[in-house]
Design a protein around this motif. Sequence first.
Motif, mmCIF file in Angstrom:
data_model
loop_
_atom_site.group_PDB
_atom_site.id
_atom_site.type_symbol
_atom_site.label_atom_id
_atom_site.label_comp_id
_atom_site.label_asym_id
_atom_site.label_seq_id
_atom_site.Cartn_x
_atom_site.Cartn_y
_atom_site.Cartn_z
ATOM 1 N N ASP A 57 -2.741 -2.062 1.235
ATOM 2 C CA ASP A 57 -3.576 -0.709 1.025
ATOM 3 C C ASP A 57 -4.284 -0.873 -0.253
ATOM 4 O OD1 ASP A 57 -3.994 1.851 0.980
ATOM 5 O OD2 ASP A 57 -2.167 2.515 0.626
ATOM 6 N N ARG A 58 -5.585 -0.875 -0.105
ATOM 7 C CA ARG A 58 -6.141 -0.987 -1.498
ATOM 8 C C ARG A 58 -7.085 0.632 -1.783
ATOM 9 N NH1 ARG A 58 -7.240 -5.415 -2.991
ATOM 10 N NH2 ARG A 58 -9.239 -5.517 -3.885
ATOM 11 N N GLU A 59 -7.098 0.688 -3.032
ATOM 12 C CA GLU A 59 -7.543 1.986 -3.569
ATOM 13 C C GLU A 59 -9.038 1.320 -4.600
ATOM 14 O OE1 GLU A 59 -6.636 5.123 -2.976
ATOM 15 O OE2 GLU A 59 -4.912 4.378 -1.777
ATOM 16 N N ILE A 60 -9.452 2.316 -5.020
ATOM 17 C CA ILE A 60 -10.784 2.122 -5.554
ATOM 18 C C ILE A 60 -10.356 1.046 -6.979
ATOM 19 C CG2 ILE A 60 -12.628 2.960 -7.426
ATOM 20 C CD1 ILE A 60 -12.672 5.411 -5.489
ATOM 21 N N TYR A 61 -9.166 1.587 -7.784
ATOM 22 C CA TYR A 61 -8.704 0.668 -8.639
ATOM 23 C C TYR A 61 -8.005 -0.757 -8.480
ATOM 24 C CZ TYR A 61 -4.534 3.192 -7.342
ATOM 25 O OH TYR A 61 -3.597 3.813 -6.706
ATOM 26 N N GLY A 62 -7.721 -0.948 -6.977
ATOM 27 C CA GLY A 62 -7.024 -2.283 -6.649
ATOM 28 C C GLY A 62 -6.214 -2.042 -5.666
ATOM 29 N N VAL A 63 -5.051 -2.917 -5.449
ATOM 30 C CA VAL A 63 -4.339 -2.751 -4.564
ATOM 31 C C VAL A 63 -3.156 -1.661 -5.042
ATOM 32 C CG1 VAL A 63 -2.186 -4.048 -3.309
ATOM 33 C CG2 VAL A 63 -4.150 -5.177 -3.798
ATOM 34 N N ASP A 64 -2.903 -0.710 -4.128
ATOM 35 C CA ASP A 64 -1.976 0.372 -4.526
ATOM 36 C C ASP A 64 -0.671 -0.100 -3.645
ATOM 37 O OD1 ASP A 64 -1.014 3.017 -5.320
ATOM 38 O OD2 ASP A 64 -1.037 3.661 -3.067
ATOM 39 N N GLU A 65 -0.401 -0.814 -2.814
ATOM 40 C CA GLU A 65 0.943 -1.061 -2.240
ATOM 41 C C GLU A 65 0.600 -2.146 -0.787
ATOM 42 O OE1 GLU A 65 2.856 2.353 -0.913
ATOM 43 O OE2 GLU A 65 1.807 2.571 0.728
ATOM 44 N N TYR A 66 1.779 -2.695 -0.878
ATOM 45 C CA TYR A 66 2.017 -3.552 0.368
ATOM 46 C C TYR A 66 2.712 -3.114 1.638
ATOM 47 C CZ TYR A 66 -0.433 -6.946 -2.450
ATOM 48 O OH TYR A 66 -1.334 -7.521 -3.395
ATOM 49 N N LYS A 67 2.494 -3.005 2.866
ATOM 50 C CA LYS A 67 3.417 -2.597 3.831
ATOM 51 C C LYS A 67 3.810 -4.014 4.679
ATOM 52 C CE LYS A 67 2.136 1.920 3.964
ATOM 53 N NZ LYS A 67 1.235 3.008 4.700
ATOM 54 N N VAL A 68 5.136 -4.297 4.934
ATOM 55 C CA VAL A 68 5.591 -5.438 5.676
ATOM 56 C C VAL A 68 6.350 -5.034 6.771
ATOM 57 C CG1 VAL A 68 6.443 -7.681 5.597
ATOM 58 C CG2 VAL A 68 5.481 -6.846 3.575
ATOM 59 N N TYR A 69 5.693 -5.417 8.010
ATOM 60 C CA TYR A 69 6.545 -5.207 9.311
ATOM 61 C C TYR A 69 7.282 -6.360 9.611
ATOM 62 C CZ TYR A 69 3.858 -0.713 9.008
ATOM 63 O OH TYR A 69 3.288 0.389 8.630
ATOM 64 N N LEU A 70 8.447 -6.371 10.121
ATOM 65 C CA LEU A 70 9.293 -7.588 10.352
ATOM 66 C C LEU A 70 9.444 -7.535 12.032
ATOM 67 C CD1 LEU A 70 11.880 -7.334 7.534
ATOM 68 C CD2 LEU A 70 9.766 -8.829 7.575
ATOM 69 N N ASN A 71 9.723 -8.545 12.477
ATOM 70 C CA ASN A 71 9.988 -8.937 13.906
ATOM 71 C C ASN A 71 11.159 -8.054 14.414
ATOM 72 O OD1 ASN A 71 7.910 -10.394 14.353
ATOM 73 N ND2 ASN A 71 8.820 -12.292 14.693
ATOM 74 N N ASN A 72 11.944 -8.082 13.316
ATOM 75 C CA ASN A 72 13.336 -6.999 14.016
ATOM 76 C C ASN A 72 13.051 -5.521 13.944
ATOM 77 O OD1 ASN A 72 13.405 -6.604 11.521
ATOM 78 N ND2 ASN A 72 15.461 -7.315 10.949
ATOM 79 N N GLY A 73 11.928 -5.133 13.694
ATOM 80 C CA GLY A 73 11.501 -3.642 13.930
ATOM 81 C C GLY A 73 11.607 -3.098 12.440
ATOM 82 N N MET A 74 12.057 -3.868 11.112
ATOM 83 C CA MET A 74 12.333 -2.991 10.013
ATOM 84 C C MET A 74 11.045 -3.116 9.387
ATOM 85 S SD MET A 74 15.958 -4.597 8.522
ATOM 86 C CE MET A 74 17.617 -3.973 9.366
ATOM 87 N N LYS A 75 10.690 -2.174 8.196
ATOM 88 C CA LYS A 75 9.431 -2.306 7.720
ATOM 89 C C LYS A 75 10.102 -2.142 5.993
ATOM 90 C CE LYS A 75 7.225 1.692 6.369
ATOM 91 N NZ LYS A 75 6.274 2.678 6.441
#
Length: 149
Positions: A57-75
């Motif tokens: 997730d990028r904002e004007i100032y750089g990366v804000d956060e990362y979201k990772v989705y796993l094969n078992n359904g967890m995030k």
Amino acid sequence: MKNVKKITSVFIVMFLMISGLVSAQDRAINPNQLPKTAKAFLSGHFKGIPVSSAIEDREIYGVDEYKVYLNNGMKAEFDSSGNWKEVDGKHQKVPYGFIPVSIKNYTGRNFPNTYIVKIERKRWSYKAELSNGLELEFDRNGNFKRIDD
């Protein structure tokens, strides 16, 4: 005069819409592009569970956060440095290895037939959702504050 106000209003609305689109851009990345801290967290607490997708997730100032989705359904969500912000088990028990001991002890002692299905770390607090639907709030040291309704 009315036309000038209308034209100005239209331009302001267009500018706000365009700036909103430009400022928040999600893009898929290869899991190898995650920060080292996030990769270490995933390999340490979700060993053997492949990553199905990773979003930056990028904002004007750089990366804000990362979201990772796993094969078992967890995030899992991470800040720009790769520190965990939230782990959502999607109604499954999340691994307890990264959860503060005081939170694990409190939930185990007071809600013995439940488990944590989601935990969120904020700047000054934690929020844990239990398998029975209760949401508990803790201070940043892991001391129980209240049940959130």
